[in-house]
Write a protein that holds these residues in place. Sequence first.
Motif, mmCIF file in Angstrom:
data_model
loop_
_atom_site.group_PDB
_atom_site.id
_atom_site.type_symbol
_atom_site.label_atom_id
_atom_site.label_comp_id
_atom_site.label_asym_id
_atom_site.label_seq_id
_atom_site.Cartn_x
_atom_site.Cartn_y
_atom_site.Cartn_z
ATOM 1 N N TYR A 133 12.211 2.498 4.493
ATOM 2 C CA TYR A 133 10.934 3.188 4.375
ATOM 3 C C TYR A 133 11.058 4.710 4.356
ATOM 4 O O TYR A 133 10.225 5.387 3.759
ATOM 5 C CB TYR A 133 10.023 2.767 5.526
ATOM 6 C CG TYR A 133 9.707 1.295 5.560
ATOM 7 C CD1 TYR A 133 9.336 0.609 4.404
ATOM 8 C CD2 TYR A 133 9.781 0.582 6.753
ATOM 9 C CE1 TYR A 133 9.047 -0.746 4.430
ATOM 10 C CE2 TYR A 133 9.490 -0.777 6.790
ATOM 11 C CZ TYR A 133 9.124 -1.437 5.633
ATOM 12 O OH TYR A 133 8.842 -2.776 5.669
ATOM 13 N N ARG B 217 9.738 6.949 1.246
ATOM 14 C CA ARG B 217 8.775 8.042 1.345
ATOM 15 C C ARG B 217 9.320 9.316 0.700
ATOM 16 O O ARG B 217 8.585 10.024 -0.007
ATOM 17 C CB ARG B 217 8.425 8.303 2.814
ATOM 18 C CG ARG B 217 7.399 9.421 3.011
ATOM 19 C CD ARG B 217 6.129 9.148 2.264
ATOM 20 N NE ARG B 217 5.110 10.168 2.536
ATOM 21 C CZ ARG B 217 4.088 10.418 1.734
ATOM 22 N NH1 ARG B 217 3.939 9.745 0.595
ATOM 23 N NH2 ARG B 217 3.200 11.341 2.050
ATOM 24 N N GLU C 74 8.822 8.963 -2.915
ATOM 25 C CA GLU C 74 7.417 9.134 -3.271
ATOM 26 C C GLU C 74 7.048 10.611 -3.371
ATOM 27 O O GLU C 74 6.182 10.995 -4.163
ATOM 28 C CB GLU C 74 6.517 8.457 -2.234
ATOM 29 C CG GLU C 74 6.487 6.947 -2.326
ATOM 30 C CD GLU C 74 5.534 6.324 -1.325
ATOM 31 O OE1 GLU C 74 5.380 5.089 -1.360
ATOM 32 O OE2 GLU C 74 4.943 7.072 -0.516
ATOM 33 N N ARG D 166 5.946 0.272 8.014
ATOM 34 C CA ARG D 166 6.031 1.088 6.797
ATOM 35 C C ARG D 166 5.119 2.299 6.896
ATOM 36 O O ARG D 166 5.517 3.437 6.581
ATOM 37 C CB ARG D 166 5.662 0.247 5.577
ATOM 38 C CG ARG D 166 5.741 0.993 4.256
ATOM 39 C CD ARG D 166 5.480 0.053 3.074
ATOM 40 N NE ARG D 166 5.613 0.756 1.823
ATOM 41 C CZ ARG D 166 4.603 1.392 1.213
ATOM 42 N NH1 ARG D 166 3.404 1.410 1.756
ATOM 43 N NH2 ARG D 166 4.804 2.014 0.062
ATOM 44 N N HIS E 267 6.411 6.275 7.154
ATOM 45 C CA HIS E 267 5.987 7.309 6.209
ATOM 46 C C HIS E 267 5.375 8.494 6.942
ATOM 47 O O HIS E 267 5.651 9.657 6.617
ATOM 48 C CB HIS E 267 4.985 6.724 5.213
ATOM 49 C CG HIS E 267 5.626 5.868 4.155
ATOM 50 N ND1 HIS E 267 5.068 5.673 2.909
ATOM 51 C CD2 HIS E 267 6.785 5.159 4.155
ATOM 52 C CE1 HIS E 267 5.849 4.894 2.189
ATOM 53 N NE2 HIS E 267 6.893 4.558 2.926
ATOM 54 N N THR F 89 8.127 10.417 8.690
ATOM 55 C CA THR F 89 8.899 11.197 7.715
ATOM 56 C C THR F 89 8.169 12.479 7.364
ATOM 57 O O THR F 89 8.765 13.567 7.332
ATOM 58 C CB THR F 89 9.172 10.371 6.451
ATOM 59 O OG1 THR F 89 9.855 9.170 6.808
ATOM 60 C CG2 THR F 89 10.018 11.157 5.452
ATOM 61 N N ASP F 90 6.875 12.379 7.108
ATOM 62 C CA ASP F 90 6.077 13.568 6.796
ATOM 63 C C ASP F 90 6.121 14.574 7.944
ATOM 64 O O ASP F 90 6.285 15.785 7.728
ATOM 65 C CB ASP F 90 4.627 13.176 6.520
ATOM 66 C CG ASP F 90 4.440 12.432 5.208
ATOM 67 O OD1 ASP F 90 5.397 12.380 4.414
ATOM 68 O OD2 ASP F 90 3.342 11.897 4.987
ATOM 69 N N GLN G 55 -1.334 8.401 2.436
ATOM 70 C CA GLN G 55 -1.375 6.959 2.616
ATOM 71 C C GLN G 55 -2.708 6.412 2.145
ATOM 72 O O GLN G 55 -2.885 5.244 2.001
ATOM 73 C CB GLN G 55 -1.167 6.607 4.098
ATOM 74 C CG GLN G 55 0.158 7.123 4.648
ATOM 75 C CD GLN G 55 1.370 6.460 4.029
ATOM 76 O OE1 GLN G 55 1.297 5.316 3.612
ATOM 77 N NE2 GLN G 55 2.467 7.167 3.921
#
Length: 219
Positions: free
Chosen positions: A2, A6, A9, A194, A198, A201-202, A219
Motif C-alpha cells: 500500500y 500510494r 498514485e 489500505r 495511504h 504515507t501522506d 481518498q
Amino acid sequence: GYVVERLQELGSEIIELDRDQLPTYSPLDAPDLILLLGSDKAAHEPKWADVVKAESAYVRAALATGTPVMGICYGAQLMARALGGTSWRADAAELGWQRVDTIDPVLCPEGPWAQLHSDVFAPPPSSKVLGTSWRGPQCFIDDAHGARAIAWQFHPEVTPSTYERWVREGYYGDRGVDEADLIRQAKTHEAASRIAAHRLTDAALGYLRAGISGSAADQ
C-alpha cells in the motif's frame, strides 16, 4: 504494497535496489525519497554484517546530502543501527493486527497495524520515539543527520496476500501460533489497512519534506 501504491498514485517512479548489491550512494540524480523495506534477514546477525554495513553507509550518505529516508520493519531496525542505535532478537515474535501507544496520532496512528517480526530495536540517541508497544519502539523520527528520517516497526504496507505468504513461510521465526487466525486478520483488516497506509504515507511525506506531495483528502 500500500505504501508504494500510494507513492505511485502521487506520480512517483519507483526504482528498486537490491540491498545485497547496493551501489555506492551518489547525490547525482538523487531520488526524492529512499524507502527501506522489510527483509527475512536480521540486522543484528553477524552473517549479514557486510550487507548491514553497506546499507547503513548508504542511509547516512543519503541523509547527509539531503535525501529523506523512510523505513519499515527491517528498514526501521537498519536505520536505527545506521544512526547510532541497535537491534536484537526479541524473546518472542510480535504478530497480528495490534494497536500501538502513540504520542503523535498523525505520524504514528494507534492502528491497529500489521505486525510480523521477531526482532526489536533501540532507537538512535538523536531520534524521537513517537510510538511503542509492549515489545519496544514502533516509530521514530530523526532530523539530526541532514535530511529527515522516519521509521515504523509495524507494516503499514502489507497486503493480505503478502501477509499470508509471510505467515506460511514462517518469516517471524516462531512456531505453534494460529496461522489461520493471522491470515484471517489480514483479510478482515484489508480495506481499513489500505486507507490507513495511504494516509500515513501522506503524513510522512509532509514531515520528510520529500519532493512528493499528497493529501488524505484524495481518498
